[in-house]
Design an enzyme around this catalytic site. Structure first.
Site, PDB file in Angstrom:
ATOM      1  N   THR A   1       0.820  -1.215   0.000  1.00 11.96           N
ATOM      2  CA  THR A   1       0.000   0.000   0.000  1.00 11.96           C
ATOM      3  C   THR A   1       0.855   1.266   0.000  1.00 11.96           C
ATOM      4  O   THR A   1       0.330   2.374   0.000  1.00 11.96           O
ATOM      5  CB  THR A   1      -0.954   0.038   1.220  1.00 11.96           C
ATOM      6  OG1 THR A   1      -0.174   0.000   2.423  1.00 11.96           O
ATOM      7  CG2 THR A   1      -1.923  -1.129   1.187  1.00 11.96           C
ATOM      8  N   GLY A   2       2.177   1.105  -0.017  1.00 17.99           N
ATOM      9  CA  GLY A   2       3.075   2.253  -0.075  1.00 17.99           C
ATOM     10  C   GLY A   2       3.207   2.805  -1.482  1.00 17.99           C
ATOM     11  O   GLY A   2       2.550   2.329  -2.417  1.00 17.99           O
TER      12      GLY A   2
ATOM     13  N   GLY B   1       4.898   0.367  -3.968  1.00 14.25           N
ATOM     14  CA  GLY B   1       4.247  -0.929  -3.766  1.00 14.25           C
ATOM     15  C   GLY B   1       2.950  -1.069  -4.533  1.00 14.25           C
ATOM     16  O   GLY B   1       2.661  -2.136  -5.101  1.00 14.25           O
TER      17      GLY B   1
ATOM     18  N   LYS C   1      20.356  -0.655   3.126  1.00  7.36           N
ATOM     19  CA  LYS C   1      20.072  -1.521   1.976  1.00  7.36           C
ATOM     20  C   LYS C   1      21.267  -2.405   1.651  1.00  7.36           C
ATOM     21  O   LYS C   1      21.099  -3.568   1.252  1.00  7.36           O
ATOM     22  CB  LYS C   1      19.681  -0.671   0.760  1.00  7.36           C
ATOM     23  CG  LYS C   1      18.360   0.067   0.935  1.00  7.36           C
ATOM     24  CD  LYS C   1      17.926   0.776  -0.349  1.00  7.36           C
ATOM     25  CE  LYS C   1      16.564   1.427  -0.173  1.00  7.36           C
ATOM     26  NZ  LYS C   1      16.039   2.017  -1.429  1.00  7.36           N
TER      27      LYS C   1
ATOM     28  N   ARG D   1      21.383  -6.515   1.501  1.00  7.08           N
ATOM     29  CA  ARG D   1      21.962  -7.279   0.378  1.00  7.08           C
ATOM     30  C   ARG D   1      22.929  -8.348   0.892  1.00  7.08           C
ATOM     31  O   ARG D   1      22.863  -9.511   0.479  1.00  7.08           O
ATOM     32  CB  ARG D   1      22.712  -6.347  -0.583  1.00  7.08           C
ATOM     33  CG  ARG D   1      21.853  -5.517  -1.497  1.00  7.08           C
ATOM     34  CD  ARG D   1      22.733  -4.790  -2.511  1.00  7.08           C
ATOM     35  NE  ARG D   1      21.958  -3.993  -3.463  1.00  7.08           N
ATOM     36  CZ  ARG D   1      22.456  -3.449  -4.563  1.00  7.08           C
ATOM     37  NH1 ARG D   1      23.745  -3.601  -4.846  1.00  7.08           N
ATOM     38  NH2 ARG D   1      21.696  -2.744  -5.383  1.00  7.08           N
TER      39      ARG D   1
END
Length: 310
Positions: free
Chosen positions: A14-15, A18, A134, A138
């Site tokens: 819902t972002g 997204g 991030k 990874r």
């Protein structure tokens, strides 16, 4: 016989980005699932988004990153997990990784990337720390041996093109009188329409060529400098804009003096439009380019995008 399309779970559906991925997945014929928190349903705006998902045939699953059991249960129903969680939840993706490991059935995980290649950026703080999260995700994915694709998409068109990269709250269309250009305006940036980002990303989930690779979404017509973007706009409106250049030193000073989240946005703008961090060469050993893999996707060029506002 055609290969059966994978079942896809979107976490954070819902972002901002997204929503586009959930819709693209459903429209491409994938059995699509969206993990939604109970609290989201009571939000009037997000409640409408959830209803639009249902109208597309998307299965809504109730769960939460902090509820391990709900995560595992959701993940066991699918083949591919796409995370689009926001910047404040990047490190919480370790909980998704743990659930994927326990479920044991996931063929591909796409963590929340959708921007620069975080392993190849020279961003200053606070963007540097945001990207570090991030990078950590990874390395965790790789250490756990989870099959992955990292979607490096460049900038969202909806963030930058309606304003010509002007940092002016409330601006909803490109300026027609004056414009501020970051640095010398010559660093090239990759900017893509959100629907195209989603279409390319969904194409990649079942493609062996993107397995354990970085998917760069870098079509040739969408890599432009700020000067080139302004010139395109000037041609469309038939007049020249009054241009002011903001020197890099002044931008760096503004980053240091601005509060959160303005400093985050400015530091990302510095990385993209001064350093040129989205315009990098693709190393074939770990990267592939989306428009080359999927020439059938008719993407919107920056030029075409700006025509919406002319």
């Amino acid at each position: 016989m055609a290969t059966e399309k994978s079942k896809i779970l979107v976490i954070g559906g819902t972002g901002y980005i997204g929503k586009f991925l959930v819709e693209a997945s459903a429209k491409a014929g994938h059995s699509t699932f969206a993990l939604v928190r109970e609290a989201t349903l009571s939000d009037p705006v997000k409640g409408k988004t959830v209803q639009s998902f249902k109208d597309l045939g998307v299965t809504i699953l109730h769960g939460d990153l902090n509820d391990h059991e709900s995560l595992v249960k959701a993940i066991k129903q699918v083949d591919v997990v796409i995370s689009t969680v926001g910047s404040m939840q990047i490190l919480d993706q370790t909980k998704i990784i743990s659930a994927i490991k326990e479920a044991g059935n996931v063929k591909r995980f796409l963590p929340s990337e959708f921007g620069v290649d975080v392993d190849r950026t020279s961003a200053v703080e606070p963007a540097k720390s945001a990207f570090a999260g991030k990078i950590q995700i990874r390395r965790t994915i790789e250490a756990e041996g989870i099959p992955y694709t990292y979607a490096v998409t460049g900038c969202f068109g909806g963030y930058y093109l309606p304003t010509l990269v002007q940092f002016e709250p409330g601006l909803t269309s490109p300026p027609r009188d004056k414009v501020t250009i970051l640095g010398d305006g010559n660093a090239k940036a990759v900017i893509n329409k959100e629907e195209d980002i989603a279409a390319y990303t969904i194409k990649a989930v079942d493609d062996p060529r993107t397995l354990n690779k970085i998917l760069y979404i870098k079509p040739s017509n969408n890599t432009l400098s700020m000067n080139e973007i302004v010139t395109l706009w000037e041609k469309k409106i038939g007049k020249s804009l009054e241009k002011t250049h903001l020197p890099e030193e002044q931008l760096l000073k503004s980053i240091q003096e601005s509060p959160i989240p303005i400093n985050v946005v400015l530091s990302i703008n510095h990385a993209v439009f001064v350093n040129g961090d989205t315009n990098i060469s693709i190393e074939p050993s770990f990267g592939v380019e989306a428009s080359e893999l999927y020439p059938d996707v008719k993407y919107t060029s920056v030029d075409e995008y700006l025509s919406y506002f002319a």
